[in-house]
Design an enzyme around this catalytic site. Structure first.
Site, short mmCIF file in Angstrom:
data_model
loop_
_atom_site.label_atom_id
_atom_site.label_comp_id
_atom_site.label_asym_id
_atom_site.label_seq_id
_atom_site.Cartn_x
_atom_site.Cartn_y
_atom_site.Cartn_z
N LYS A 128 -11.39 -8.67 4.97
CA LYS A 128 -11.86 -7.29 5.16
C LYS A 128 -12.52 -6.82 3.87
O LYS A 128 -11.87 -6.76 2.83
CB LYS A 128 -10.69 -6.37 5.50
CG LYS A 128 -11.11 -4.92 5.71
CD LYS A 128 -9.93 -3.95 5.61
CE LYS A 128 -9.45 -3.82 4.19
NZ LYS A 128 -8.51 -2.71 3.97
N ASP A 130 -8.22 -3.12 -1.56
CA ASP A 130 -9.39 -2.33 -1.94
C ASP A 130 -8.99 -1.03 -2.62
O ASP A 130 -9.71 -0.53 -3.49
CB ASP A 130 -10.24 -2.03 -0.71
CG ASP A 130 -9.42 -1.43 0.41
OD1 ASP A 130 -9.46 -0.20 0.59
OD2 ASP A 130 -8.72 -2.18 1.12
N TYR A 182 0.81 -1.22 0.00
CA TYR A 182 0.00 0.00 0.00
C TYR A 182 0.84 1.28 0.00
O TYR A 182 0.64 2.18 -0.81
CB TYR A 182 -0.95 0.00 1.21
CG TYR A 182 -1.69 1.29 1.40
CD1 TYR A 182 -2.86 1.54 0.71
CD2 TYR A 182 -1.20 2.29 2.26
CE1 TYR A 182 -3.54 2.74 0.87
CE2 TYR A 182 -1.87 3.48 2.42
CZ TYR A 182 -3.04 3.71 1.73
OH TYR A 182 -3.69 4.90 1.87
#
Length: 518
Positions: free
Chosen positions: A369, A297, A262
């Site tokens: 998640k 995500d 990330y």
């Protein structure tokens, strides 16, 4: 048994490719340390506080060693040597360095065995505290019971920790199971951890150890009142990834955003720095019983959710292998994905369902998640409520676990307490009325959902095979994830990467892996 008849051989092939990718990257990681890793070692040895200018003492000590060209041996060795020589605690030694009264590299070098024993005595105290925190969490869950269905996960982000506490307590009383305190904008790019309770933040609140302590105390108080254990989440991504993981372990946080890629992709942090830091942070989280959240995500906020779905699955496979290498079990891997298909796409719900069911079957032990729609939220609260309802349906149908609630006012403003209450009510209604729906349905053989899952899995195998051939560093340079390119020697924090000497010493890797925390 696979409900969508996944090709298990392809799943195994993908996992083997991911393991090879992680192992190759780990060879680089094992040869290096970073300023953040060494600051974490100092924090775990009890060094805390700031000097008169507000500079954290762990930074002062690590910068001191780096300037002397000594960091390659590990901060723990020099701290232990000074403890033997001066009969002072690590905190007292750090304060001496901050006052420029001590040069760690000029002290007489003592017997290495004696030095390491001195350090390990202190290190074990911290490790025992972390173990105790884990046992406290388990005792509360034993007393109150744990939720069998999805955890309702909500965000507070006022910028002021005391206002956050008010909002967090309200959210818990409304039914939230996890409270995530969003970190202030830009903190991931600070190469130090701010100190103390904070009341000024932008888009979030500073992640500090005192803020962690205050929120943990507040949620324990509310949880005891409600007869439920309320989990606390924060962020240990960024330039201080392992430091924040250590602070969270000491203050009994339960969930941490902790992705391997990330920070590289979305914060332009150097890939070498990030991959070294994530290893130590995950070792800490694994021992502390913290569930990590990964950030796949986010790929879908920059790339198309339909076209790039295989990059999400590939990243999940890679994150899984990095976590296993650090000693973090599958039961603590909150691998991420999101409900981000274009609402105008015909059968978009089916494609979302295929992706979620596939992730659930490939990672059966992971508390996945699942993130709500954000990219295509327009400010039309009525349509937004429907989008969130469909998202909630996929969660309960496919057994997602960490369910970040979608807000109907997404893209309008920071949610009001009433917006959060409506979101909790929406999810609670759907989770209750559809609780066993996933166990009652079968997917049509050769249908849209099954074909879509097979297509994404096949593309994932190809991508992982390509990454294995190119290497992870080169793959990121080429922009294979989220369509974002990052150079190997670019980004923030590369100057904080140090090659270890043959005598490098860090006691915590061994201590954190000694039979786990149980």
């Amino acid at each position: 048994m696979s409900k969508i008849r996944l090709d298990i051989n392809k799943v195994d092939t993908a996992r083997n490719h991911a393991r090879a990718i992680a192992e190759e990257t780990q060879r680089f990681v094992d040869l290096h340390t970073t300023v953040a890793v060494e600051r974490t070692v100092l924090r775990l040895l009890g060094v805390d506080g700031v000097n008169e200018e507000g500079v954290p003492l762990p930074n002062i000590v690590v910068d001191h060693l780096k300037e002397k060209g000594a960091l390659e041996n590990g901060a723990a060795f020099y701290m232990g040597n000074a403890m033997v020589e001066l009969s002072l605690s690590p905190q007292e030694i750090a304060e001496e360095i901050a006052q420029e009264r001590l040069d760690l590299t000029k002290l007489p070098v003592h017997d290495r065995f004696e030095v390491e024993m001195k350090v390990e005595d202190v290190a074990r105290e911290t490790v025992e505290k972390i173990k105790g925190n884990r046992k406290d969490r388990e005792a509360k869950l034993e007393e109150f019971g744990d939720k069998s269905g999805p955890y309702l996960y909500v965000i507070v982000a006022t910028g002021n920790i005391y206002a956050d506490i008010v909002q967090a307590k309200a959210a818990a009383k409304q039914g939230a199971d996890i409270i995530a305190v969003i970190r202030t904008t830009g903190q991931s790019l600070l190469d130090y951890v701010p100190y103390g309770a904070t009341t000024e933040g932008f888009g979030g609140t500073m992640a500090t150890q005192e803020n962690f302590r205050l929120m943990r105390e507040a949620l324990d108080e509310t949880g005891d009142e409600l007869g439920r254990y309320i989990r606390l989440c924060n962020y240990c991504s960024g330039l201080c990834m392992p430091e924040i993981a250590a602070m969270g372990a000491v203050e009994r946080l339960d969930v941490m955003l902790n992705d391997a890629l990330y920070g590289i992709l979305f914060r332009d942090i150097n890939m070498k720095r990030t991959l070294i830091d994530q290893y130590f942070s995950r070792a800490i989280n694994g021992y502390a019983g913290v569930i990590i959240n990964t950030g796949e995500d986010n790929y879908l906020t920059t790339a198309d959710a339909y076209e790039e779905a295989h990059t999400v699955l590939a990243s999940q496979f890679i994150n899984e292998q990095f976590a296993l290498m650090a000693g973090l079990p599958e039961e603590q891997m909150g691998l991420g994905h999101a409900f981000e298909m274009d609402p105008e796409m015909k059968n978009g719900f089916l494609y979302e369902l295929a992706q979620a069911q596939m992730a659930r079957e490939i990672f059966p032990k992971a508390p996945l998640k699942y993130m709500p729609p954000t990219k295509f939220m327009t400010g039309d609260i009525f349509k937004g409520q429907v989008q969130n309802a469909l998202f909630n349906m996929v969660t309960i149908m496919t057994g997602q676990k960490l369910h970040l609630l979608g807000m109907m006012t997404e893209a309008i403003h920071t949610p009001f307490l009433s917006d959060r209450a409506v979101a909790i009510e929406n999810a609670s209604y759907i989770f209750n009325t559809m609780e066993d729906f996933g166990n009652e349905i079968e997917f049509r053989q050769g249908g849209i959902i099954e074909k879509r899952a097979e297509e994404v899995l096949s593309e994932t195998v190809k991508l992982l095979e390509n990454i294995k051939e190119e290497g992870l560093f080169r793959t990121i340079e080429m922009g294979k994830f989220a369509a974002i390119k990052r150079p190997q020697d670019g980004g923030k924090g590369l100057d904080g990467v140090v090659k270890k000497s043959s005598t490098y010493y860090n006691p915590f890797f061994e201590l954190l892996q000694e039979g786990g925390a149980n």
